[in-house]
Write a protein that holds these residues in place. Structure first.
Motif, mmCIF file in Angstrom:
data_model
loop_
_atom_site.group_PDB
_atom_site.id
_atom_site.type_symbol
_atom_site.label_atom_id
_atom_site.label_comp_id
_atom_site.label_asym_id
_atom_site.label_seq_id
_atom_site.Cartn_x
_atom_site.Cartn_y
_atom_site.Cartn_z
ATOM 1 N N ILE A 285 2.831 13.694 0.905
ATOM 2 C CA ILE A 285 2.690 12.984 0.072
ATOM 3 C C ILE A 285 3.259 13.120 -1.382
ATOM 4 C CG2 ILE A 285 1.420 11.257 -1.199
ATOM 5 C CD1 ILE A 285 -0.206 10.958 1.564
ATOM 6 N N ASP A 286 2.792 14.398 -1.748
ATOM 7 C CA ASP A 286 2.941 15.017 -3.142
ATOM 8 C C ASP A 286 4.393 15.379 -3.170
ATOM 9 O OD1 ASP A 286 -0.503 16.602 -3.640
ATOM 10 O OD2 ASP A 286 0.422 14.600 -3.710
ATOM 11 N N SER A 287 4.916 16.030 -2.161
ATOM 12 C CA SER A 287 6.228 16.332 -2.266
ATOM 13 C C SER A 287 7.264 15.297 -2.260
ATOM 14 C CB SER A 287 6.624 17.258 -1.186
ATOM 15 O OG SER A 287 6.518 16.531 0.165
ATOM 16 N N LYS A 288 7.013 14.213 -1.580
ATOM 17 C CA LYS A 288 7.723 12.887 -1.693
ATOM 18 C C LYS A 288 7.993 12.303 -2.997
ATOM 19 C CE LYS A 288 6.872 11.539 3.176
ATOM 20 N NZ LYS A 288 6.359 10.488 4.059
ATOM 21 N N SER A 289 6.982 12.383 -3.788
ATOM 22 C CA SER A 289 7.004 11.799 -5.143
ATOM 23 C C SER A 289 7.396 12.624 -6.308
ATOM 24 C CB SER A 289 5.262 11.400 -5.686
ATOM 25 O OG SER A 289 4.778 12.928 -5.804
ATOM 26 N N ILE A 290 7.990 14.040 -5.752
ATOM 27 C CA ILE A 290 8.615 14.908 -6.856
ATOM 28 C C ILE A 290 10.020 14.443 -7.064
ATOM 29 C CG2 ILE A 290 9.427 17.372 -7.276
ATOM 30 C CD1 ILE A 290 6.390 17.858 -6.083
ATOM 31 N N MET B 267 0.896 -1.170 -0.119
ATOM 32 C CA MET B 267 0.030 -0.050 -0.100
ATOM 33 C C MET B 267 0.870 1.127 0.118
ATOM 34 S SD MET B 267 -2.916 1.045 2.726
ATOM 35 C CE MET B 267 -4.151 -0.339 2.364
ATOM 36 N N ASN B 268 0.663 2.177 -1.003
ATOM 37 C CA ASN B 268 1.311 3.227 -1.094
ATOM 38 C C ASN B 268 0.931 4.388 -0.022
ATOM 39 O OD1 ASN B 268 -0.718 4.895 -2.371
ATOM 40 N ND2 ASN B 268 0.121 4.063 -4.315
ATOM 41 N N GLU B 269 1.510 5.526 0.009
ATOM 42 C CA GLU B 269 1.489 6.705 0.866
ATOM 43 C C GLU B 269 -0.007 7.114 0.511
ATOM 44 O OE1 GLU B 269 2.933 7.810 3.866
ATOM 45 O OE2 GLU B 269 3.949 5.965 3.287
ATOM 46 N N TYR B 270 -0.491 7.298 -0.618
ATOM 47 C CA TYR B 270 -1.685 8.020 -1.178
ATOM 48 C C TYR B 270 -2.773 7.034 -0.541
ATOM 49 C CZ TYR B 270 -5.693 9.303 -3.956
ATOM 50 O OH TYR B 270 -6.937 9.776 -4.561
ATOM 51 N N GLU B 271 -2.644 5.652 -0.851
ATOM 52 C CA GLU B 271 -3.920 4.824 -0.469
ATOM 53 C C GLU B 271 -4.013 4.777 1.075
ATOM 54 O OE1 GLU B 271 -1.772 1.328 -2.221
ATOM 55 O OE2 GLU B 271 -3.471 1.462 -3.849
ATOM 56 N N LYS B 272 -2.627 4.838 1.963
ATOM 57 C CA LYS B 272 -2.899 5.109 3.325
ATOM 58 C C LYS B 272 -3.707 6.300 3.595
ATOM 59 C CE LYS B 272 1.354 2.688 4.288
ATOM 60 N NZ LYS B 272 2.813 2.625 4.594
ATOM 61 N N ALA B 273 -3.323 7.387 3.105
ATOM 62 C CA ALA B 273 -3.983 8.561 3.336
ATOM 63 C C ALA B 273 -5.532 8.370 3.168
ATOM 64 C CB ALA B 273 -3.612 9.559 2.600
ATOM 65 N N THR C 190 -4.746 18.144 4.557
ATOM 66 C CA THR C 190 -3.989 19.075 3.483
ATOM 67 C C THR C 190 -2.599 18.900 3.794
ATOM 68 O OG1 THR C 190 -5.751 20.527 3.000
ATOM 69 C CG2 THR C 190 -3.488 21.240 2.523
ATOM 70 N N ASN C 191 -2.034 18.755 4.824
ATOM 71 C CA ASN C 191 -0.923 18.797 5.402
ATOM 72 C C ASN C 191 -0.242 17.403 5.030
ATOM 73 O OD1 ASN C 191 -0.420 21.402 6.252
ATOM 74 N ND2 ASN C 191 -0.860 20.874 8.327
ATOM 75 N N GLN C 192 -0.985 16.518 5.323
ATOM 76 C CA GLN C 192 -0.630 14.889 4.979
ATOM 77 C C GLN C 192 -0.607 14.764 3.645
ATOM 78 O OE1 GLN C 192 -2.757 11.915 6.841
ATOM 79 N NE2 GLN C 192 -1.971 10.341 5.887
ATOM 80 N N LEU C 193 -1.564 15.089 2.661
ATOM 81 C CA LEU C 193 -1.721 15.021 1.464
ATOM 82 C C LEU C 193 -0.395 15.761 0.511
ATOM 83 C CD1 LEU C 193 -5.464 14.973 0.730
ATOM 84 C CD2 LEU C 193 -3.913 12.914 0.751
ATOM 85 N N MET C 194 -0.282 16.916 1.039
ATOM 86 C CA MET C 194 0.906 17.866 0.510
ATOM 87 C C MET C 194 2.389 17.019 0.811
ATOM 88 S SD MET C 194 -0.320 21.680 1.346
ATOM 89 C CE MET C 194 1.201 22.371 0.822
#
Length: 82
Positions: free
Chosen positions: A77-82, A1-7, A71-75
């Motif tokens: 996750i997005d920054s880790k994928s960059i 399970m990836n970070e997005y799915e966990k969120a 928002t902070n958690q999702l942000m």
């Protein structure tokens, strides 16, 4: 399970907990969404994926501010994928 799915799983658990806290049945939520109770139950159990629109609808019904709470958690996750 990836970070997005966990969120997403965490958000669904928050929805389920808040629904129970407010003593709102799955049937009531389902009616407001225009789906059957069994379909809504499957969404909460992860058998059927919530669309983003449906997720926001449920949060609105329950009064959950999903933007501020995640928002902070999702942000992050997005920054880790960059």
């Amino acid at each position: 399970m990836n970070e997005y799915e966990k969120a997403v799983d965490e958000i669904i658990e928050q929805i389920k907990a808040e629904r129970k806290k407010q003593k709102i049945s799955q049937e009531v939520i389902a009616k407001k969404l225009g789906v059957t109770q069994s379909s809504y139950s499957d969404m909460e159990k992860g058998r059927i994926n919530f669309s983003a629109a449906r997720l926001f609808q449920v949060c609105d019904i329950l009064g959950i501010d999903i933007i501020n709470s995640k928002t902070n958690q999702l942000m992050s996750i997005d920054s880790k994928s960059i």
